[in-house]
Write a protein that holds these residues in place. Structure first.
Motif, PDB file in Angstrom:
ATOM      1  N   VAL A   1      36.919 -40.448 -34.869  1.00 62.00           N
ATOM      2  CA  VAL A   1      35.637 -40.627 -34.186  1.00 62.00           C
ATOM      3  C   VAL A   1      34.743 -39.409 -34.444  1.00 62.00           C
ATOM      4  CG1 VAL A   1      36.291 -39.680 -31.923  1.00 62.00           C
ATOM      5  CG2 VAL A   1      34.509 -41.421 -32.067  1.00 62.00           C
ATOM      6  N   GLY A   2      33.508 -39.666 -34.724  1.00 62.24           N
ATOM      7  CA  GLY A   2      32.562 -38.581 -34.996  1.00 62.24           C
ATOM      8  C   GLY A   2      32.671 -37.999 -36.390  1.00 62.24           C
TER       9      GLY A   2
ATOM     10  N   LYS B   1      31.506 -38.299 -23.814  1.00 70.35           N
ATOM     11  CA  LYS B   1      32.898 -37.870 -23.732  1.00 70.35           C
ATOM     12  C   LYS B   1      33.718 -38.857 -24.550  1.00 70.35           C
ATOM     13  CE  LYS B   1      36.267 -36.681 -20.226  1.00 70.35           C
ATOM     14  NZ  LYS B   1      36.935 -35.817 -21.186  1.00 70.35           N
ATOM     15  N   SER B   2      34.691 -38.343 -25.295  1.00 71.52           N
ATOM     16  CA  SER B   2      35.469 -39.262 -26.109  1.00 71.52           C
ATOM     17  C   SER B   2      36.860 -39.446 -25.536  1.00 71.52           C
ATOM     18  CB  SER B   2      35.588 -38.719 -27.534  1.00 71.52           C
ATOM     19  OG  SER B   2      36.417 -39.565 -28.274  1.00 71.52           O
TER      20      SER B   2
ATOM     21  N   GLU C   1      25.684 -38.978 -29.574  1.00 71.27           N
ATOM     22  CA  GLU C   1      27.103 -39.346 -29.548  1.00 71.27           C
ATOM     23  C   GLU C   1      27.502 -39.591 -28.092  1.00 71.27           C
ATOM     24  OE1 GLU C   1      29.614 -37.038 -32.081  1.00 71.27           O
ATOM     25  OE2 GLU C   1      27.936 -36.591 -33.391  1.00 71.27           O
TER      26      GLU C   1
END
Ligand code: BG6
Length: 467
Positions: A348-349, A339-340, A336
């Motif tokens: 997200v995720g 950092k989002s 992944e």
């Protein structure tokens, strides 16, 4: 160069594999003229005459062939079939085969297909030697090749008493699937994915082959084999090698075999704590199954490859009978983002990491799932996908079934998609700790996805299936 005519000598000719796959496959090769002129001599422990075998052969093709099967085609194919009971001995077999060789002429070769369990293989090889049917022949050996390391070594040694290595084709039909060959094309004919095909970008890999099918009348074979020997040490590990191997120097048997063997050499011996064995509820009541049977009809495990490319990347494998769905997928899960920037609740995720998924159906299918924006105001994310399905193209009619492809390759003397003696022996070594110390079988419901322990096995990740 044109292939010489072939007499195919089919051992185990009345068995399940012969009826479901081999006879329909030979039928297609014969009718499509992909194969040279051929005659088929069936033999097995059943006592019957050629007429009886023709009936079985024609019925098998009408039931299991995906190709057009007309009465004319049935008659034409039926005329190539003859039968001799194995119990009549080597001389009778020799006479039956020689008769067909005479029909096909001096150029004709023999292809012996041993569709028999590992324990019966040795006696068949000896019979071929006794019948003097070794010269100008090749031999296809079905999986599983042996039942453990020692028996595989012994089997290799005994074949080599009579056959040269170049005459031997150890078959694993998963490698003959169009979709398995497409893993090679996808990885090595494109520049896009190979640079990210390693531990820096890939988090974990799943090779998941649940089957809806149950025993299909094969309880005798299955009781002494079980899911691990039937599917994992053979098909799933071979597919794992196609996914994990380094680029071979050429598309040829030597280089491909060598790169696969390197993967097998780098595999850690299986830790029984990383294996879940299961048995579907009701298995012990099946006809032919022992009331206390400990045979597993399900297995899930974590395999590890200790090399630079894959150190720390778990390979999760699963297969079993009587499960929720029949599927054959390889799923590559990418790391992944570190950092989002997307706010909580954006999605997200939520559906796991991005995945590349190969579907090992006969017709190749590949898809790449990734996060994209949901249309509309704000920034909500959803899992989208790019995909290619051979099924939707005009080429789908050209797809050869795995056995067809591999029988044809053996006639052409092409070993590229067959397994090697060294590779097989090494895989039995990798499997030894599990075979010596199998964890107890856990019960699971038919139609489920296996015992509950599969979730602990894969945690903190999750199984992709069911989609
Ligand atoms: C065979 C196994 O080798 O493979 C069977 O003996 C299994 O138990 C089969 O069902 C699966 O093959 P495919 O091509 O149908 O996925």
């Amino acid at each position: 160069r044109e292939l010489p005519p072939h007499v195919v000598v089919l051992f185990g000719a009345t068995g399940d594999l012969a009826r479901r796959k081999l006879l329909p496959g030979l039928f297609h090769l014969f009718m499509s003229k992909l194969a040279p002129p051929m005659r088929i001599v069936g033999t097995s422990l059943d006592d019957m005459d050629s007429e009886g075998f023709r009936e079985i052969g024609v019925k098998a093709c009408s039931e299991f062939s995906s190709r057009v099967f007309t009465p004319e085609a049935a008659a034409e194919f039926g005329a190539t079939l003859t039968y001799v009971p194995q119990g009549h001995g080597a001389e009778a077999l020799a006479a039956a085969v020689r008769e067909q060789l005479d029909v096909l002429g001096r150029e004709a070769r023999m292809l012996h297909y041993l569709s028999v369990p590992p324990k019966a293989a040795m006696a068949v090889l000896e019979m071929l030697h006794e019948a003097n049917l070794v010269k100008r022949s090749r031999v296809i050996m079905e999986k599983p090749f042996g039942t453990d390391h020692d028996s595989a070594v012994a089997l290799n040694a005994s074949i080599h008493q009579w056959f040269k290595e170049e005459q031997i084709f150890r078959i694993d039909h998963f490698l003959g699937k169009e979709s398995a060959q497409n893993i090679l094309a996808f990885r090595f004919a494109n520049g896009l994915f190979e640079p990210i095909w390693n531990r820096n970008f890939i988090d974990y890999i799943q090779i998941d082959v649940p089957e809806k099918l149950s025993l299909e009348g094969r309880s005798h074979f299955y009781e002494s084999t079980g899911a691990f020997r039937d599917m994992v040490v053979t098909h799933l590990f071979q597919i794992l090698a196609f996914v994990a191997m380094e680029p071979p120097t050429a598309l040829a048997p030597g280089p491909i075999g060598e790169e696969k063997n390197k993967v097998f050499r780098s595999m850690r011996p299986l830790d029984p704590h990383n294996v879940v064995r299961g048995q579907y509820a009701g298995y012990r009541d099946e006809p032919g199954v022992a009331p206390e049977s400990e045979t597993e009809t399900f297995v899930a495990l974590k395999a590890e490859i200790d090399n630079w490319r894959w150190a720390g990347v778990p390979f999760y494998l699963r297969t079993g009978k009587s499960l929720g769905e029949g599927q054959r997928i390889i799923s590559i899960a990418f790391h992944e983002p570190p950092k989002s920037m997307f706010p909580d609740g954006s999605g997200v995720g939520q559906h796991g990491p991005d995945h590349l998924t190969f579907d090992l159906a006969d017709a190749f299918k590949v898809s790449l799932s990734f996060y994209g924006k949901k249309p509309g105001p704000g920034m909500k994310l959803d899992k989208l996908s790019l995909q290619f399905a051979m099924q939707d193209t005009d080429s789908v009619g050209m797809v050869l079934e795995a056995y067809e492809r591999l029988i044809l390759d053996a006639m052409k003397n092409d070993h590229t998609l067959f397994t090697t003696a060294e590779g097989i022996e090494r895989l039995w070594e990798v499997s030894a700790p599990l075979l010596e110390n199998p964890p107890p079988v856990r019960s699971y419901d038919q139609g489920s996805w296996g015992p509950n322990a599969i979730h602990q096995l894969i945690a903190p990740h999750a199984w992709r299936l069911p989609f």
